[in-house]
Design an enzyme around this catalytic site. Sequence first.
Site, mmCIF file in Angstrom:
data_model
loop_
_atom_site.group_PDB
_atom_site.id
_atom_site.type_symbol
_atom_site.label_atom_id
_atom_site.label_comp_id
_atom_site.label_asym_id
_atom_site.label_seq_id
_atom_site.Cartn_x
_atom_site.Cartn_y
_atom_site.Cartn_z
ATOM 1 N N ARG A 145 0.846 -1.181 0.000
ATOM 2 C CA ARG A 145 0.000 0.000 0.000
ATOM 3 C C ARG A 145 0.887 1.238 0.000
ATOM 4 N NH1 ARG A 145 -2.182 1.311 4.227
ATOM 5 N NH2 ARG A 145 -1.271 -0.225 5.618
ATOM 6 N N TYR B 259 -1.660 -3.563 -6.517
ATOM 7 C CA TYR B 259 -1.411 -4.209 -5.227
ATOM 8 C C TYR B 259 -2.708 -4.301 -4.401
ATOM 9 C CZ TYR B 259 -0.175 -5.267 -0.585
ATOM 10 O OH TYR B 259 -0.176 -5.877 0.638
ATOM 11 N N LYS C 257 -9.649 -2.354 2.115
ATOM 12 C CA LYS C 257 -9.295 -1.179 2.913
ATOM 13 C C LYS C 257 -10.109 0.050 2.482
ATOM 14 C CE LYS C 257 -6.054 -3.455 5.148
ATOM 15 N NZ LYS C 257 -6.337 -3.910 6.527
ATOM 16 N N HIS D 207 -10.710 -2.051 12.227
ATOM 17 C CA HIS D 207 -9.593 -2.867 11.736
ATOM 18 C C HIS D 207 -9.326 -3.969 12.766
ATOM 19 C CE1 HIS D 207 -5.143 -2.823 10.190
ATOM 20 N NE2 HIS D 207 -5.847 -3.769 9.615
ATOM 21 N N SER E 14 0.177 -3.306 12.286
ATOM 22 C CA SER E 14 0.806 -4.335 11.461
ATOM 23 C C SER E 14 1.987 -4.960 12.207
ATOM 24 C CB SER E 14 1.263 -3.748 10.135
ATOM 25 O OG SER E 14 2.106 -2.660 10.372
ATOM 26 N N CYS F 241 2.021 -7.440 14.269
ATOM 27 C CA CYS F 241 1.741 -7.958 15.611
ATOM 28 C C CYS F 241 1.102 -9.343 15.574
ATOM 29 C CB CYS F 241 0.832 -7.008 16.380
ATOM 30 S SG CYS F 241 1.660 -5.483 16.876
ATOM 31 N N LYS G 108 -1.896 -10.443 13.826
ATOM 32 C CA LYS G 108 -3.365 -10.465 13.923
ATOM 33 C C LYS G 108 -3.942 -11.743 13.324
ATOM 34 C CE LYS G 108 -6.408 -7.121 12.381
ATOM 35 N NZ LYS G 108 -6.192 -6.065 11.399
ATOM 36 N N ASP H 122 -9.260 -9.475 9.795
ATOM 37 C CA ASP H 122 -8.799 -8.122 9.473
ATOM 38 C C ASP H 122 -9.814 -7.011 9.749
ATOM 39 O OD1 ASP H 122 -6.663 -6.476 8.533
ATOM 40 O OD2 ASP H 122 -7.671 -6.257 6.600
ATOM 41 N N ARG I 157 2.207 -12.305 -0.287
ATOM 42 C CA ARG I 157 0.887 -12.612 0.268
ATOM 43 C C ARG I 157 0.313 -13.927 -0.234
ATOM 44 N NH1 ARG I 157 -1.493 -8.393 3.672
ATOM 45 N NH2 ARG I 157 0.245 -6.942 3.787
HETATM 46 O O1 TSX Z 1 1.955 -13.688 15.671
HETATM 47 C C1 TSX Z 1 2.607 -13.645 16.701
HETATM 48 N N1 TSX Z 1 1.966 -13.845 17.911
HETATM 49 C C2 TSX Z 1 0.480 -14.011 17.967
HETATM 50 C C3 TSX Z 1 0.146 -15.411 17.762
HETATM 51 C C4 TSX Z 1 -1.041 -15.948 18.019
HETATM 52 N N2 TSX Z 1 3.961 -13.401 16.645
HETATM 53 C C5 TSX Z 1 4.616 -13.101 15.370
HETATM 54 C C6 TSX Z 1 4.590 -11.618 15.119
HETATM 55 C C7 TSX Z 1 4.953 -11.248 13.723
HETATM 56 C C8 TSX Z 1 3.785 -11.338 12.791
HETATM 57 C C9 TSX Z 1 4.678 -13.403 17.800
HETATM 58 N N3 TSX Z 1 5.985 -13.202 18.018
HETATM 59 C C10 TSX Z 1 4.063 -13.643 19.023
HETATM 60 C C11 TSX Z 1 2.678 -13.885 19.091
HETATM 61 O O2 TSX Z 1 2.114 -14.107 20.166
HETATM 62 N N4 TSX Z 1 5.014 -13.552 19.993
HETATM 63 C C12 TSX Z 1 6.185 -13.287 19.357
HETATM 64 C C13 TSX Z 1 7.497 -13.100 20.035
HETATM 65 C C14 TSX Z 1 8.164 -14.449 20.166
HETATM 66 C C15 TSX Z 1 8.892 -14.949 19.108
HETATM 67 C C16 TSX Z 1 9.524 -16.195 19.224
HETATM 68 C C17 TSX Z 1 9.405 -16.908 20.406
HETATM 69 C C18 TSX Z 1 8.669 -16.406 21.449
HETATM 70 C C19 TSX Z 1 8.037 -15.172 21.318
HETATM 71 N N5 TSX Z 1 10.080 -18.127 20.488
HETATM 72 C C20 TSX Z 1 10.242 -18.961 21.568
HETATM 73 O O3 TSX Z 1 9.770 -18.681 22.628
HETATM 74 C C21 TSX Z 1 10.964 -20.210 21.350
HETATM 75 MN MN MN Z 2 -5.114 -5.042 8.015
#
Ligand code: TSX
Ligand code: MN
Length: 548
Positions: free
Chosen positions: A30, A158, A167, A187, A209, A211, A213, A236, A327
């Site tokens: 985007r 895109y 969106k 969102h 973004s 995190c 979702k 989303d 994607r």
């Molecule tokens: O999506 C994630 N979630 C939600 C899952 C339901 N991610 C990936 C974020 C990028 C899109 C996460 N990353 C989450 C999480 O809850 N937590 C983390 C951080 C994390 C990364 C690796 C580990 C632990 C936490 N690995 C081990 O503990 C081995």
């Molecule tokens: Mn979104």
Amino acid sequence: MLKDGTYLELNQKSYPRCYLHRSNSNDVARTEGLTFICTHKKEDAGPTNNWMAPAEAKDKVRPLFDGAMKGRTMYVVPYIMGPASSPYSKIGVEITDSAYVAASMRIMSRMGKVALDRLGSSNDFVPGLHSLADLNPERRFILHFPEEKLIWSVGSGYGGNALLGKKCFALRIASWMAREQGWMAEHMLILGLEDPSGKVTYMAAAFPSACGKTNLAMMVSALESQGYRVWTIGDDIAWMHVASDGTLRAINPEAGFFGVAPGTNGKTNPNVMDAIHRNTIFTNVAITESREPWWEGIDSAPTPGLVDWHGNKWAEGKSAAAHPNSRYTVPASQSPSISSHWEDPEGLPISALIFGGRRARLAPLVYESHNWQHGVFVGATMASETTAAATGAVGVTRRDPMAMLPFCGYNMGDYFGHWLAMGPKLKTPPKIFHVNWFRRDADGKFLWPGYGENVRVLKWMLDRIEGRAAATETPIGNVPTPSSLTLDGLSISRDTLNELLAVNPNDWAEEEKAVDQFFARLGSHLPAALCQEQKALASRLSGASVAS
Ligand code: TSX
Ligand code: MN
């Protein structure tokens, strides 16, 4: 599309009816700088949106459409956002010269005859005009005319710029309509948490973004043996209205998932990994010698003969094989986690709203707001730290209220006002929580395992809703007492748990300075109730500092 190279066929044995599309390399995400809200008054778009006057925008962009579709096929794409029979669904018609867009819209919306049948002779639809034109970013514009419910998009193929139902309509235009009509376009993912008795409690969550979702929406519960399961309704967007029984009910306006591929694997999202083995369009991923899709973070190591997203032979140590924003586009119905109620026409009653962000130090694993107004303040002051993605610096804190900064179709201050006005219309407003899966210790290690273990946090929310779980009051809200979280089967030390749940008043006082700056941008549109919340928090924090 196979004939003209728009699609490459993937391995039809392991990936039946799956295809790879490579976009122009200058057109992979985007483009917020080229996205405009076109209202008569600049103030109605507000300080967080790009603005052009409607007539000026049309005069500027109309010439870019002149002859743009010459020699191409023009597709007329009628579509419904929302379940076909829901009274809360809305109709759009997109005109496009991209077959890829038309095919993607068939996955992401209820498209074609079903939409025309529902529309009948009515003119109640949102028109959207889209052309790839010459794909030159200098001549690329994504224009929204919320006053006349119209979308123009030119110069990009895109997803977020070109699939106009998503969106552009379901968030930017719909947020404007929602304010006019007294509902909410957010969102947010929507999930159902099933308890051991079989009762399902529905929750909606907004995260910026990067995190995870989609991963949360499709999570495989670590407490499945205890009878807790997570069901997916959407990943989303949530459209929510006040039902006649005074509950807040949500529908997912979309029919598919348009998800980021890199990082997706059997551990981070097993359900979507299962779903994308059929009827899926992949965009800008790499392709193996056996014609299977591949990306960084997928379960398998790169194999010899891997071809990157540009179509060139990939070599270790060079740049990424898949574009970081590559994607998959997949029907939602294909996820093993899809709720049997995901297309319920009346929508599902929401008991919890969840905000969240990526905060290495500041925010505890979870806290509960005191009431609706305080919860709106929590959403309005959300922020997240940037990751190593394509744009900008790493670890910079960006404010992203309700995860709507790029998607609110009107003045952000007025949007906060609309949120505040919705609470009193609800018989029992949903509890509002904030989560942070990303807190780190002094060595930079994540304190919480995340992923399927997050169900323990959802269970605490459910227990709070049901009045079963204990909490400790802090200046920012209520955090779990260590024993109120279900942690059996998880090895986490008492020290780590304390660190995860700690609220440091000095850190939060520092945070309030950044909130001040953001609120100041909204000027007179900032609702007084949020200033009040800010003052009340400041006073609770200073009391806590003196005490500590
Ligand atoms: O999506 C994630 N979630 C939600 C899952 C339901 N991610 C990936 C974020 C990028 C899109 C996460 N990353 C989450 C999480 O809850 N937590 C983390 C951080 C994390 C990364 C690796 C580990 C632990 C936490 N690995 C081990 O503990 C081995
Ligand atoms: Mn979104």
